[in-house]
Write an enzyme that holds these catalytic residues in place. Structure first.
Site, PDB file in Angstrom:
ATOM      1  CB  CYS A  93      -8.056   2.234  -8.985  1.00  0.00           C
ATOM      2  SG  CYS A  93      -6.565   3.168  -9.308  1.00  0.00           S
ATOM      3  NE  ARG A 147      -0.286   8.807  -8.817  1.00  0.00           N
ATOM      4  CZ  ARG A 147      -0.272   7.622  -8.228  1.00  0.00           C
ATOM      5  NH1 ARG A 147       0.872   7.001  -8.002  1.00  0.00           N
ATOM      6  NH2 ARG A 147      -1.384   7.030  -7.844  1.00  0.00           N
ATOM      7  CG  HIS A 165     -10.937   6.588  -8.087  1.00  0.00           C
ATOM      8  ND1 HIS A 165     -10.935   5.603  -7.122  1.00  0.00           N
ATOM      9  CD2 HIS A 165      -9.710   6.542  -8.658  1.00  0.00           C
ATOM     10  CE1 HIS A 165      -9.749   5.010  -7.111  1.00  0.00           C
ATOM     11  NE2 HIS A 165      -8.987   5.559  -8.033  1.00  0.00           N
TER      12      HIS A 165
HETATM   13  N1  GLN Z   1      -1.502   1.898  -6.423  1.00  0.00           N
HETATM   14  C1  GLN Z   1      -2.086   1.773  -7.728  1.00  0.00           C
HETATM   15  C2  GLN Z   1      -1.423   2.638  -8.799  1.00  0.00           C
HETATM   16  O1  GLN Z   1      -0.934   3.720  -8.526  1.00  0.00           O
HETATM   17  C3  GLN Z   1      -3.552   2.053  -7.647  1.00  0.00           C
HETATM   18  C4  GLN Z   1      -3.855   3.463  -7.215  1.00  0.00           C
HETATM   19  C5  GLN Z   1      -5.302   3.675  -6.861  1.00  0.00           C
HETATM   20  O2  GLN Z   1      -6.023   2.736  -6.547  1.00  0.00           O
HETATM   21  N2  GLN Z   1      -5.713   4.928  -6.847  1.00  0.00           N
HETATM   22  O3  GLN Z   1      -1.415   2.232  -9.946  1.00  0.00           O
END
Ligand code: GLN
Length: 242
Positions: free
Chosen positions: A94, A129, A195
């Site tokens: 990520c 998101r 994850h």
């Molecule tokens: N901040 C990054 C995004 O939102 C990665 C998020 C994360 O590592 N969960 O794309």
């Protein structure tokens, strides 16, 4: 690798370790121990230099601000790039994945340079998101079973010509570009949005990292029942209608 000892580096646990990504280090360590390897684990905080002599480097996910701080420090430090030039293996998740690319959009809305270790560029997705369980088919030459994981990111990652997609999604968004790709890799550098922790859900990926580090084609079998139970449960949860 030196004298049966594997050097495992967990990069910046103080900045990059969301959703239990630190579990990735535990899984690699455990599976190496099960094969009789001694593991020297280095948890490198962001105020410490990254060692250049590691065999496997793991980097986790993070919120937008810690992600910018981590990118600044890794650029200044320079050692992760040196380690990769020496053949080290890197597996990133990520925010860590975005940092390994050419650039990403930081918490201030600005273009933040990454390390350029993967030919990918991340932008900020305009849509909502990408959140939820993911099921994906890992790039065939890697010979790995289906990828299961959990994603939560705003960033969208575009692959350049020298990056191969790590997987293709069946469920979920992955890189978020709409082309169905998830993650990227090139030679010994891997990035994924998954994850889970992803190596607990996909222990065969941990084994692939070990095989690369040991330069062997196969490893002794270990008891995978615990992992299989977790995989079965998570894949069923992902595929069942809500
Ligand atoms: N901040 C990054 C995004 O939102 C990665 C998020 C994360 O590592 N969960 O794309």
């Amino acid at each position: 690798m030196s004298d049966n000892s594997l050097r495992l580096v967990w990069v910046y646990p103080d900045l990059l370790s969301t959703y239990g990504d630190q579990g990735n280090a535990l899984v690699v360590e455990r599976r190496a121990n099960q094969r009789g390897l001694h593991v020297e684990r280095h948890d490198v905080r962001s105020d410490q230099p990254v060692p250049t002599s590691g065999d496997i480097y793991l980097i986790g996910g993070g919120e937008d601000r810690p992600q910018r701080l981590a990118a600044e420090r890794l650029r200044r430090d320079g050692n992760l790039s040196r380690a990769v030039a020496n053949g080290a293996i890197v597996f990133s998740v990520c925010a860590g994945y975005q940092i390994l690319g050419h650039e990403f959009i930081n918490d201030l809305g600005q273009r933040e340079p990454g390390l350029g270790l993967l030919d990918v560029t991340s932008t900020r997705g305009e849509a909502e998101r990408c959140v939820g369980d993911v099921l994906a088919d890992i790039d065939e030459p890697l010979g790995l079973p289906q990828l299961t994981g959990f994603e939560n990111h705003q960033g969208v990652t575009h692959l350049g010509p020298t990056a191969r997609p790590f997987a293709r999604v069946r469920l979920g968004k992955g890189n978020g570009t709409g082309d169905g790709t998830e993650g990227a890799y090139n030679d010994t550098v891997f990035g994924t949005y998954m994850h889970g922790p992803v190596l607990a859900r996909n222990p065969q990926i941990a084994d692939m990292l070990l095989r690369l580090a040991l330069d062997v084609n196969a490893l002794p079998q270990v008891d995978d029942r615990w992992y299989e139970a977790l995989r079965t449960e998570r894949i069923a949860a992902a595929t069942q209608p809500a």
